[in-house]
Scaffold this motif. Sequence first.
Motif, PDB file in Angstrom:
ATOM      1  N   MET A   1      47.623  22.842 -77.454  1.00  0.00           N
ATOM      2  CA  MET A   1      47.602  23.199 -75.956  1.00  0.00           C
ATOM      3  C   MET A   1      49.110  24.378 -76.250  1.00  0.00           C
ATOM      4  SD  MET A   1      47.151  21.617 -72.587  1.00  0.00           S
ATOM      5  CE  MET A   1      46.945  22.671 -71.276  1.00  0.00           C
ATOM      6  N   MET A   2      48.893  25.410 -75.492  1.00  0.00           N
ATOM      7  CA  MET A   2      50.063  26.497 -75.684  1.00  0.00           C
ATOM      8  C   MET A   2      50.960  26.131 -74.373  1.00  0.00           C
ATOM      9  SD  MET A   2      48.818  30.181 -76.411  1.00  0.00           S
ATOM     10  CE  MET A   2      47.536  30.494 -74.998  1.00  0.00           C
ATOM     11  N   ASP A   3      52.293  26.412 -74.861  1.00  0.00           N
ATOM     12  CA  ASP A   3      53.460  26.254 -73.631  1.00  0.00           C
ATOM     13  C   ASP A   3      53.540  27.493 -72.932  1.00  0.00           C
ATOM     14  OD1 ASP A   3      54.919  27.996 -75.090  1.00  0.00           O
ATOM     15  OD2 ASP A   3      56.399  26.667 -75.754  1.00  0.00           O
ATOM     16  N   LEU A   4      54.182  27.500 -71.850  1.00  0.00           N
ATOM     17  CA  LEU A   4      54.333  28.578 -71.069  1.00  0.00           C
ATOM     18  C   LEU A   4      54.663  29.835 -71.719  1.00  0.00           C
ATOM     19  CD1 LEU A   4      53.688  29.439 -67.996  1.00  0.00           C
ATOM     20  CD2 LEU A   4      55.972  28.783 -67.720  1.00  0.00           C
ATOM     21  N   PHE A   5      55.696  29.708 -72.569  1.00  0.00           N
ATOM     22  CA  PHE A   5      56.452  30.897 -73.263  1.00  0.00           C
ATOM     23  C   PHE A   5      55.106  31.351 -74.208  1.00  0.00           C
ATOM     24  CE2 PHE A   5      58.487  32.706 -77.141  1.00  0.00           C
ATOM     25  CZ  PHE A   5      59.287  33.723 -76.576  1.00  0.00           C
ATOM     26  N   GLU A   6      54.458  30.569 -75.022  1.00  0.00           N
ATOM     27  CA  GLU A   6      53.420  30.999 -75.901  1.00  0.00           C
ATOM     28  C   GLU A   6      52.260  31.958 -74.907  1.00  0.00           C
ATOM     29  OE1 GLU A   6      52.410  27.386 -77.532  1.00  0.00           O
ATOM     30  OE2 GLU A   6      53.450  27.886 -79.296  1.00  0.00           O
ATOM     31  N   LYS A   7      52.098  31.276 -73.809  1.00  0.00           N
ATOM     32  CA  LYS A   7      50.908  32.101 -72.889  1.00  0.00           C
ATOM     33  C   LYS A   7      51.436  33.287 -72.330  1.00  0.00           C
ATOM     34  CE  LYS A   7      48.928  27.728 -71.357  1.00  0.00           C
ATOM     35  NZ  LYS A   7      48.491  26.941 -70.185  1.00  0.00           N
ATOM     36  N   VAL A   8      52.801  33.253 -71.887  1.00  0.00           N
ATOM     37  CA  VAL A   8      53.331  34.847 -71.473  1.00  0.00           C
ATOM     38  C   VAL A   8      53.194  35.871 -72.658  1.00  0.00           C
ATOM     39  CG1 VAL A   8      55.416  35.982 -70.936  1.00  0.00           C
ATOM     40  CG2 VAL A   8      54.628  33.735 -69.655  1.00  0.00           C
ATOM     41  N   LYS A   9      53.404  35.166 -74.035  1.00  0.00           N
ATOM     42  CA  LYS A   9      53.454  36.357 -75.214  1.00  0.00           C
ATOM     43  C   LYS A   9      51.945  36.782 -75.417  1.00  0.00           C
ATOM     44  CE  LYS A   9      56.308  36.076 -78.653  1.00  0.00           C
ATOM     45  NZ  LYS A   9      57.345  36.108 -79.706  1.00  0.00           N
ATOM     46  N   ALA A  10      51.140  35.465 -75.303  1.00  0.00           N
ATOM     47  CA  ALA A  10      49.772  35.802 -75.709  1.00  0.00           C
ATOM     48  C   ALA A  10      49.603  36.993 -74.515  1.00  0.00           C
ATOM     49  CB  ALA A  10      49.019  34.685 -75.584  1.00  0.00           C
ATOM     50  N   ASN A  11      49.691  36.696 -73.465  1.00  0.00           N
ATOM     51  CA  ASN A  11      49.262  37.639 -72.157  1.00  0.00           C
ATOM     52  C   ASN A  11      49.770  38.796 -72.522  1.00  0.00           C
ATOM     53  OD1 ASN A  11      48.135  37.993 -69.489  1.00  0.00           O
ATOM     54  ND2 ASN A  11      50.169  38.451 -68.645  1.00  0.00           N
ATOM     55  N   LEU A  12      50.883  39.206 -72.845  1.00  0.00           N
ATOM     56  CA  LEU A  12      51.539  40.479 -73.103  1.00  0.00           C
ATOM     57  C   LEU A  12      51.089  41.091 -74.447  1.00  0.00           C
ATOM     58  CD1 LEU A  12      55.108  39.767 -72.064  1.00  0.00           C
ATOM     59  CD2 LEU A  12      53.621  41.466 -70.942  1.00  0.00           C
ATOM     60  N   ILE A  13      50.467  40.218 -75.285  1.00  0.00           N
ATOM     61  CA  ILE A  13      50.015  40.688 -76.735  1.00  0.00           C
ATOM     62  C   ILE A  13      51.315  40.935 -77.647  1.00  0.00           C
ATOM     63  CG2 ILE A  13      48.197  41.924 -78.048  1.00  0.00           C
ATOM     64  CD1 ILE A  13      47.072  42.862 -75.654  1.00  0.00           C
ATOM     65  N   LEU A  14      52.168  40.178 -77.510  1.00  0.00           N
ATOM     66  CA  LEU A  14      53.563  40.350 -78.247  1.00  0.00           C
ATOM     67  C   LEU A  14      53.550  39.536 -79.320  1.00  0.00           C
ATOM     68  CD1 LEU A  14      56.507  40.037 -75.566  1.00  0.00           C
ATOM     69  CD2 LEU A  14      55.583  42.246 -76.914  1.00  0.00           C
ATOM     70  N   GLN A  15      53.644  40.093 -80.704  1.00  0.00           N
ATOM     71  CA  GLN A  15      53.470  39.437 -81.884  1.00  0.00           C
ATOM     72  C   GLN A  15      54.768  39.315 -82.562  1.00  0.00           C
ATOM     73  OE1 GLN A  15      50.216  41.152 -84.115  1.00  0.00           O
ATOM     74  NE2 GLN A  15      48.700  40.522 -82.512  1.00  0.00           N
ATOM     75  N   HIS A  16      55.957  39.960 -81.892  1.00  0.00           N
ATOM     76  CA  HIS A  16      57.172  39.998 -82.648  1.00  0.00           C
ATOM     77  C   HIS A  16      58.166  38.925 -81.641  1.00  0.00           C
ATOM     78  CE1 HIS A  16      58.850  42.440 -79.262  1.00  0.00           C
ATOM     79  NE2 HIS A  16      57.910  43.115 -79.400  1.00  0.00           N
ATOM     80  N   SER A  17      59.263  38.749 -82.313  1.00  0.00           N
ATOM     81  CA  SER A  17      60.112  37.931 -81.623  1.00  0.00           C
ATOM     82  C   SER A  17      61.454  38.435 -81.147  1.00  0.00           C
ATOM     83  CB  SER A  17      60.598  36.671 -82.566  1.00  0.00           C
ATOM     84  OG  SER A  17      61.253  36.926 -83.742  1.00  0.00           O
ATOM     85  N   GLU A  18      61.467  39.871 -81.146  1.00  0.00           N
ATOM     86  CA  GLU A  18      62.771  40.552 -80.813  1.00  0.00           C
ATOM     87  C   GLU A  18      63.135  40.433 -79.436  1.00  0.00           C
ATOM     88  OE1 GLU A  18      62.445  44.585 -82.196  1.00  0.00           O
ATOM     89  OE2 GLU A  18      61.469  43.991 -84.079  1.00  0.00           O
ATOM     90  N   ASP A  19      61.990  40.136 -78.586  1.00  0.00           N
ATOM     91  CA  ASP A  19      62.476  40.032 -77.073  1.00  0.00           C
ATOM     92  C   ASP A  19      62.145  38.714 -76.513  1.00  0.00           C
ATOM     93  OD1 ASP A  19      63.038  42.716 -76.941  1.00  0.00           O
ATOM     94  OD2 ASP A  19      61.060  43.315 -76.360  1.00  0.00           O
ATOM     95  N   ASP A  20      62.228  37.552 -77.332  1.00  0.00           N
ATOM     96  CA  ASP A  20      62.118  36.234 -77.023  1.00  0.00           C
ATOM     97  C   ASP A  20      63.156  36.040 -75.969  1.00  0.00           C
ATOM     98  OD1 ASP A  20      59.929  35.976 -78.538  1.00  0.00           O
ATOM     99  OD2 ASP A  20      60.543  34.529 -79.887  1.00  0.00           O
ATOM    100  N   ALA A  21      64.419  36.215 -76.204  1.00  0.00           N
ATOM    101  CA  ALA A  21      65.352  35.740 -75.366  1.00  0.00           C
ATOM    102  C   ALA A  21      65.105  36.232 -73.881  1.00  0.00           C
ATOM    103  CB  ALA A  21      66.855  35.837 -75.791  1.00  0.00           C
ATOM    104  N   LEU A  22      64.904  37.678 -73.798  1.00  0.00           N
ATOM    105  CA  LEU A  22      64.690  38.371 -72.830  1.00  0.00           C
ATOM    106  C   LEU A  22      63.492  37.866 -72.095  1.00  0.00           C
ATOM    107  CD1 LEU A  22      65.472  40.892 -70.764  1.00  0.00           C
ATOM    108  CD2 LEU A  22      63.699  42.060 -72.399  1.00  0.00           C
ATOM    109  N   LEU A  23      62.355  37.579 -72.569  1.00  0.00           N
ATOM    110  CA  LEU A  23      61.226  37.065 -72.207  1.00  0.00           C
ATOM    111  C   LEU A  23      61.439  35.569 -71.465  1.00  0.00           C
ATOM    112  CD1 LEU A  23      58.290  37.793 -71.710  1.00  0.00           C
ATOM    113  CD2 LEU A  23      57.728  36.835 -73.996  1.00  0.00           C
ATOM    114  N   GLN A  24      62.187  34.760 -72.239  1.00  0.00           N
ATOM    115  CA  GLN A  24      62.501  33.494 -71.558  1.00  0.00           C
ATOM    116  C   GLN A  24      63.308  33.657 -70.385  1.00  0.00           C
ATOM    117  OE1 GLN A  24      61.323  30.492 -73.214  1.00  0.00           O
ATOM    118  NE2 GLN A  24      61.981  30.134 -70.856  1.00  0.00           N
ATOM    119  N   GLU A  25      64.071  34.699 -70.169  1.00  0.00           N
ATOM    120  CA  GLU A  25      64.732  34.916 -68.970  1.00  0.00           C
ATOM    121  C   GLU A  25      63.884  35.277 -67.959  1.00  0.00           C
ATOM    122  OE1 GLU A  25      68.277  37.525 -69.032  1.00  0.00           O
ATOM    123  OE2 GLU A  25      68.778  36.786 -70.966  1.00  0.00           O
ATOM    124  N   TYR A  26      62.860  36.203 -68.282  1.00  0.00           N
ATOM    125  CA  TYR A  26      61.817  36.399 -67.110  1.00  0.00           C
ATOM    126  C   TYR A  26      61.207  35.261 -66.766  1.00  0.00           C
ATOM    127  CZ  TYR A  26      63.138  41.278 -68.279  1.00  0.00           C
ATOM    128  OH  TYR A  26      63.830  42.645 -68.382  1.00  0.00           O
TER     129      TYR A  26
END
Length: 103
Positions: A1-26
């Motif tokens: 089961m995906m965690d919340l962070f993975e679900k947001v990345k999947a929703n955004l179709i993000l395949q890189h990790s450059e913005d992971d810290a920023l995304l976690q803040e959001y």
Amino acid sequence: MMDLFEKVKANLILQHSEDDALLQEYISAAVNYAESYQKKPEGYYTDNPMPPTTEHAVVMLSSHFYESRDGSTGGFFADNVQAGQQVWNTVNLLLRLDRDWKV
């Protein structure tokens, strides 16, 4: 089961990790908004399960924060003149579904 962070990345179709810290803040900001809107104590969803409708609202709001970080509205509602307001209306509607209505 995906965690919340993975679900947001999947929703955004993000395949890189450059913005992971920023995304976690959001995501943190969106969860905090959900707790506040639903009149739950800060950190409530750290210790309690998040209902699916609230989770969807958090994913949607986190995605909106990410997609409109430059001040544009962007995202799913981009073709709507009032795109930003539509996102907030939808998020608030979802959050109301799980809100405790005790007086």
